[in-house]
Motif scaffolding. Structure first.
Motif, mmCIF file in Angstrom:
data_model
loop_
_atom_site.group_PDB
_atom_site.id
_atom_site.type_symbol
_atom_site.label_atom_id
_atom_site.label_comp_id
_atom_site.label_asym_id
_atom_site.label_seq_id
_atom_site.Cartn_x
_atom_site.Cartn_y
_atom_site.Cartn_z
ATOM 1 N N VAL A 321 0.837 -1.203 0.000
ATOM 2 C CA VAL A 321 0.000 0.000 0.000
ATOM 3 C C VAL A 321 0.871 1.251 0.000
ATOM 4 N N PHE A 322 0.803 2.029 -1.069
ATOM 5 C CA PHE A 322 1.576 3.260 -1.244
ATOM 6 C C PHE A 322 3.068 3.013 -0.999
ATOM 7 N N PHE A 351 -2.953 -4.458 -3.307
ATOM 8 C CA PHE A 351 -2.204 -3.290 -3.777
ATOM 9 C C PHE A 351 -3.088 -2.044 -3.795
ATOM 10 N N ARG A 352 -2.520 -0.941 -3.323
ATOM 11 C CA ARG A 352 -3.177 0.370 -3.472
ATOM 12 C C ARG A 352 -2.076 1.412 -3.583
ATOM 13 N N ASP A 353 -2.229 2.332 -4.571
ATOM 14 C CA ASP A 353 -1.189 3.332 -4.771
ATOM 15 C C ASP A 353 -1.735 4.478 -5.617
ATOM 16 N N VAL A 407 -9.674 1.675 -10.930
ATOM 17 C CA VAL A 407 -9.263 3.070 -10.784
ATOM 18 C C VAL A 407 -10.232 3.722 -9.800
ATOM 19 N N ASP A 408 -9.707 4.266 -8.740
ATOM 20 C CA ASP A 408 -10.516 4.895 -7.693
ATOM 21 C C ASP A 408 -10.424 6.408 -7.857
ATOM 22 N N MET A 421 -10.300 18.905 -4.853
ATOM 23 C CA MET A 421 -9.125 18.198 -5.372
ATOM 24 C C MET A 421 -9.551 16.854 -5.955
ATOM 25 N N GLN A 422 -9.147 16.596 -7.187
ATOM 26 C CA GLN A 422 -9.455 15.330 -7.840
ATOM 27 C C GLN A 422 -8.394 14.301 -7.459
ATOM 28 N N ARG A 423 -8.793 13.282 -6.711
ATOM 29 C CA ARG A 423 -7.861 12.240 -6.286
ATOM 30 C C ARG A 423 -8.028 11.006 -7.166
ATOM 31 N N VAL A 424 -6.906 10.368 -7.476
ATOM 32 C CA VAL A 424 -6.909 9.159 -8.308
ATOM 33 C C VAL A 424 -5.986 8.134 -7.655
ATOM 34 N N TRP A 425 -6.534 6.956 -7.373
ATOM 35 C CA TRP A 425 -5.735 5.855 -6.837
ATOM 36 C C TRP A 425 -6.037 4.584 -7.626
#
Length: 463
Positions: A321-322, A351-353, A407-408, A421-425
């Motif tokens: 994760v990250f 997995f997350r990033d 895609v989050d 703020m546009q967040r993308v993970w």
């Protein structure tokens, strides 16, 4: 001329280059004429589907929205500042183009090569300085882990936790619909039934369905993991039946939420590592750290020659994760390949990033870009921004099978400053196949290329 709708995917697999070229040319002309007219329709339809979906029924809950990736949908833009985060955001074509433009602009000026080399050589030094400065006060505990990644826990404990959360939710909101409470576990459950069936058993510590158990029993050369363990001396967690490794544990923001549950789960053990010795010391000095349940150690995952304090093929879960984003892109594949060897057959990598065009990427100033989509922060730590396809490619080439790859996209807001703020993970789950693959590298590469072509074909047909 070839009909777009009638083209069979086997055209690509057959290697008929002339037919493929003719099709792609026709598809390009067809897309050019219809793309602009269809784009607005697709955007509107996507938003409508989200509003009409069952997720809307849950986003009013007082609890954390259900998974995957939350379900608080922004249906009324005037209410954007009522919550800190909105889930499943749909980007317009204009927003996508603006993000690409910003990323292109801030990557025009690259960091000089000798300075890039210094950041690579001294990566651990910068992270040690980071933890010396911030200690364990920078990141929040990841209490969302069991919602998005229930696979962290053994199946029995997973069911118990599901029951506990259901009971808790009844107390919090007795009027909510029970049918939505267990959805955090449905995806993993469906995958389990699909791949292992209802009558699962265990051979040498591996979870198998009936046919797979028969195969391993009849082919003892493929179950050498248990025999190898028997020849080795005792190691931390050797008596455990279920083992987890967190790579890049930092100050323990995942470790301690996990240990809180594991301490009630006999037969489990957590390994955690970081190449910043200062981070590992923070974990070990924490009041909740207990060597009976956990082993924290310093380890550089980029160093292939550096051994782990346990044998290969004993891990049920690896948590990433990250972490991968902090590693130089040229070294990522080797890291993933090595980690895949640590998993048991049937083991899961979670997995997350950071995703491509996340606000973090777009905020970098010129002169901070190391290479394409790879940047250095002011404190010397580095970060890469992934696409979903890049993630799939890496784990697939390591021999792992996709369970989830999403895609989050979220909208994060600062209600006080009225900032959006546009967040993308990227959030993914990949599993190590239970049985050994009979395909060689050439066939794996062919499947990889066919998958890419298939993705492009599906995109064209949806336009």
């Amino acid at each position: 001329m070839i009909s777009l709708k009638s083209l069979d995917l086997q055209t690509f697999e057959s290697g008929d280059s002339e037919m493929t070229a003719e099709y792609m040319a026709q598809a390009g002309r067809w897309c050019s004429l219809r793309y602009l007219n269809k784009m607005n329709f697709i955007t509107r339809l996507s938003a409508l589907c989200l509003r009409k979906s069952k997720m809307q029924q849950r986003h009013q809950s007082s609890r954390r929205p259900a998974v995957p990736l939350g379900s608080r949908i922004l249906t009324d833009p005037s209410k954007v500042f009522e919550h800190n985060m909105w889930d499943h955001m749909q980007w317009s074509q204009e927003e996508e183009e603006n993000a690409k433009k910003k990323a292109t602009e801030n990557s025009l000026v690259k960091v000089q090569q000798e300075i890039r080399d210094k950041y690579e050589r001294e990566a651990s030094k910068y992270w040690n300085e980071f933890y010396k400065t911030h200690k364990n006060n920078f990141f929040k505990d990841r209490n969302w882990l069991f919602l998005e990644f229930p696979e962290i826990l053994p199946e029995k404990r997973r069911e118990e936790l599901k029951t506990e959360r259901s009971s808790e939710h009844k107390k919090i909101n007795s009027t909510s619909s029970f049918s939505h409470k267990n959805e955090m576990f449905e995806e993993g459950g469906e995958y389990w039934v699909k791949n292992y069936g209802g009558g699962s058993t265990s051979v040498q510590g591996y979870v198998c369905n009936k046919k797979q158990a028969e195969y391993l029993t009849d082919n003892p050369q493929d179950k050498n993991c248990g025999e190898e363990l028997g020849r080795l001396e005792s190691f931390p967690g050797s008596d455990a039946a279920y083992r987890i490794l967190e790579v890049g544990c930092g100050a323990g923001n995942s470790v301690f939420p996990i240990l809180k549950v594991l301490c009630k789960t006999p037969g489990t053990f957590l390994y955690c590592c970081d190449f910043a010795s200062g981070a590992v010391e923070l974990v070990k000095s924490h009041s909740s750290y207990n060597s009976a349940w956990c082993s924290a150690f310093v380890h550089d995952v980029c160093d292939d020659a550096l051994p782990y304090p346990f044998p290969d093929e004993i891990l049920d879960v690896i948590l990433l994760v990250f972490v991968l984003s902090t590693i130089h892109p040229d070294r990522m594949q080797r890291v993933v390949n090595r980690l895949a060897k640590l998993l048991k057959p049937g083991g899961m990598l979670l997995f997350r990033d950071y995703g491509r065009y996340d606000t973090t990427q777009l905020r970098f100033k010129k002169g901070h870009c190391l290479s394409e989509n790879f940047y250095v922060r002011g404190d010397g730590t580095r970060v890469y921004f992934f696409t979903k396809d890049e993630v799939w490619n890496m784990f697939n080439m390591a021999g792992l099978t996709e369970v989830q790859n999403l895609v989050d996209r979220r909208l994060q807001v600062n209600r006080k400053k009225k900032v959006k703020m546009q967040r993308v993970w990227i959030q993914s789950k990949f599993q190590k196949p239970l049985l050994p693959s009979l395909n060689n590298n050439e066939e794996t590469t062919k499947r990889h290329l066919n998958r890419q072509l298939s993705h492009e074909l599906q995109k064209l047909k949806k336009i």
